[in-house]
Design an enzyme around this catalytic site. Structure first.
Site, PDB file in Angstrom:
ATOM      1  N   THR B  23       0.790  -1.258  -0.107  1.00  0.00           N
ATOM      2  CA  THR B  23      -0.032   0.002   0.022  1.00  0.00           C
ATOM      3  C   THR B  23       0.769   1.286   0.021  1.00  0.00           C
ATOM      4  O   THR B  23       1.840   1.475   0.731  1.00  0.00           O
ATOM      5  CB  THR B  23      -0.838  -0.006   1.294  1.00  0.00           C
ATOM      6  OG1 THR B  23      -1.888  -1.021   1.041  1.00  0.00           O
ATOM      7  CG2 THR B  23      -1.635   1.462   1.274  1.00  0.00           C
ATOM      8  N   CYS B  29      -4.867   7.064   7.066  1.00  0.00           N
ATOM      9  CA  CYS B  29      -5.483   5.696   6.706  1.00  0.00           C
ATOM     10  C   CYS B  29      -4.407   4.742   7.381  1.00  0.00           C
ATOM     11  O   CYS B  29      -3.514   4.858   7.866  1.00  0.00           O
ATOM     12  CB  CYS B  29      -5.610   5.621   5.312  1.00  0.00           C
ATOM     13  SG  CYS B  29      -6.906   6.522   4.554  1.00  0.00           S
ATOM     14  N   HIS B  46      -6.741  -1.289   3.279  1.00  0.00           N
ATOM     15  CA  HIS B  46      -6.558  -0.014   3.246  1.00  0.00           C
ATOM     16  C   HIS B  46      -7.751   0.684   3.848  1.00  0.00           C
ATOM     17  O   HIS B  46      -8.552   1.308   3.177  1.00  0.00           O
ATOM     18  CB  HIS B  46      -6.217   0.709   2.147  1.00  0.00           C
ATOM     19  CG  HIS B  46      -5.622   2.106   1.704  1.00  0.00           C
ATOM     20  ND1 HIS B  46      -4.769   2.306   0.949  1.00  0.00           N
ATOM     21  CD2 HIS B  46      -5.905   3.301   2.478  1.00  0.00           C
ATOM     22  CE1 HIS B  46      -4.555   3.725   1.117  1.00  0.00           C
ATOM     23  NE2 HIS B  46      -5.249   4.166   2.177  1.00  0.00           N
TER      24      HIS B  46
END
Lengths: 212, 162
Positions: B23, B29, B46
């Protein structure tokens, strides 16, 4: 609730025009701040899904500087001014030259540079917002600006998370500014303004522009 | 050869080893990894926001902590993982813009993400064995099913493994 796919051409054009007006005002303010001529291209304005923002801007690992403000009032929105690191440094350079007449006081510390950048971003975003509020006749208050330097993807990640609490789309306006006098000395600075209107604000905007 | 999978914003991917889950640029996040090293299965989500309450557009299951955690576990069980062997690692949840303004409560979404993700893992009974959260810098994370380690890259700080 409004959704991106349901926008018609007229509405998209109206929103683009709002982006143009805001950017024009921002460029004027910047020109006064730096006391020099600034030319700008017709900005490219688009509505983009927050999930694809990072693809829209390119290299996710690129180092960028971002200034963030939040506007409260009838037309509630979040605004981010995004530049790659070199453009941001150039912008700060120009500001310091304008203030100190070409001889900045020695080596400046990072927090001073950040502060200068924050101020430039703040002025650009405030004038962008002023133009829109004047256009549709609303009043607003603007928050103290915040600044961050980080990977493009992580800045946009925060943008998406902030906006994801309210909706799925963002109005992005991109423009290139050419700063300076004579043709050969012109310096090109690219800046991106991302406006994230609250869903109710977007509706208000379209109603005031008589396209809803 | 490990296949690399990019987990995009609000995405959720479950894979069998050998694989790499990546990611890019986590800000506020959360990059959540749950893995069962015996069954050689791992999942990554995510997570953008703490909870899906009051949100009708829950079509992106990976977007919210309260929907992502149970879904990753479920998908892993479907692939043959056992819940009793599952372990979790998380990274992210930074607060990158600091505003001295009380009305900007929504900027603290990072810490709320960490709190809710941790709470959901506890509720599911999956132990959180490592985490790197908070701060004001973005992270890029990569999870390898060869080493079962989560590599975290931060600007100016280089790489760390948890």
């Amino acid at each position: 609730m409004l959704d991106l796919s349901s926008f018609n051409h007229l509405q998209l054009d109206a929103i683009r025009e709002v982006g143009n007006i805001g950017t024009g005002n921002a460029a004027t303010a910047l020109s006064e701040l730096l006391s020099c001529m600034i030319e700008m291209d017709v900005p490219k304005a688009d509505l983009v899904s927050v999930y694809s923002l990072s693809e829209y801007y390119g290299d996710p690992d690129a180092l960028v500087a971002a200034v963030f403000v939040r506007s409260l009032g009838e037309f509630g929105c979040s605004l981010i001014f995004l530049q790659n690191e070199e453009d941001a440094a150039l912008m700060v350079d120009l500001l310091l030259q304008a203030q100190f007449g070409g001889s900045p006081p020695g080596e400046l510390q990072q927090d001073m540079l950040d502060s200068a950048l924050t101020e430039v971003g703040n002025i650009i975003l405030s004038s962008f917002l002023n133009a829109i509020n004047m256009l549709i006749g609303t009043r607003h208050q603007i928050s103290v600006p915040g600044v961050a330097r980080d990977m493009l993807a992580s800045i946009l990640d925060v943008v998406a998370a902030i906006f994801g609490q309210m909706g799925d789309m963002a109005l992005v306006v991109n423009t290139e500014l050419r700063v300076g006098g004579a043709e050969e000395n012109k310096r090109r600075i690219t800046g991106n303004i991302i406006m994230l209107p609250d869903p109710s604000a977007l509706e208000l905007l379209l109603r005031k522009l008589q396209v809803l | 050869m490990e296949n690399a999978y990019h987990v995009g914003m609000a995405d959720l991917i479950v894979v069998s080893a050998p694989a790499k889950l990546i990611t890019l640029g986590l800000g506020s996040c959360i990059g959540l990894v749950i893995f069962d090293s015996a069954a050689k299965i791992a999942g990554m989500a995510h997570i953008m926001l703490p909870d899906s309450r009051g949100n009708k557009t829950a079509e992106k299951i990976g977007k919210f902590a309260d929907t992502a955690v149970p879904t990753v576990i479920e998908e892993m069980i479907k692939k043959g993982a056992a819940k009793a062997r599952m372990k979790a690692k998380i990274a992210g949840g930074a607060q990158m813009f600091a505003l001295a303004d009380a009305s900007t409560d929504f900027l603290s979404v990072g810490s709320r993400n960490v709190k809710e993700t941790t709470a959901m893992l506890t509720r599911a009974g999956v132990p959180l064995v490592a985490s790197d959260t908070g701060g004001n810098k973005g992270r890029t994370v990569e999870f390898s099913t060869t080493t079962w380690m989560l590599t975290i890259k931060t600007l100016g700080k280089g790489k760390t493994e948890i």
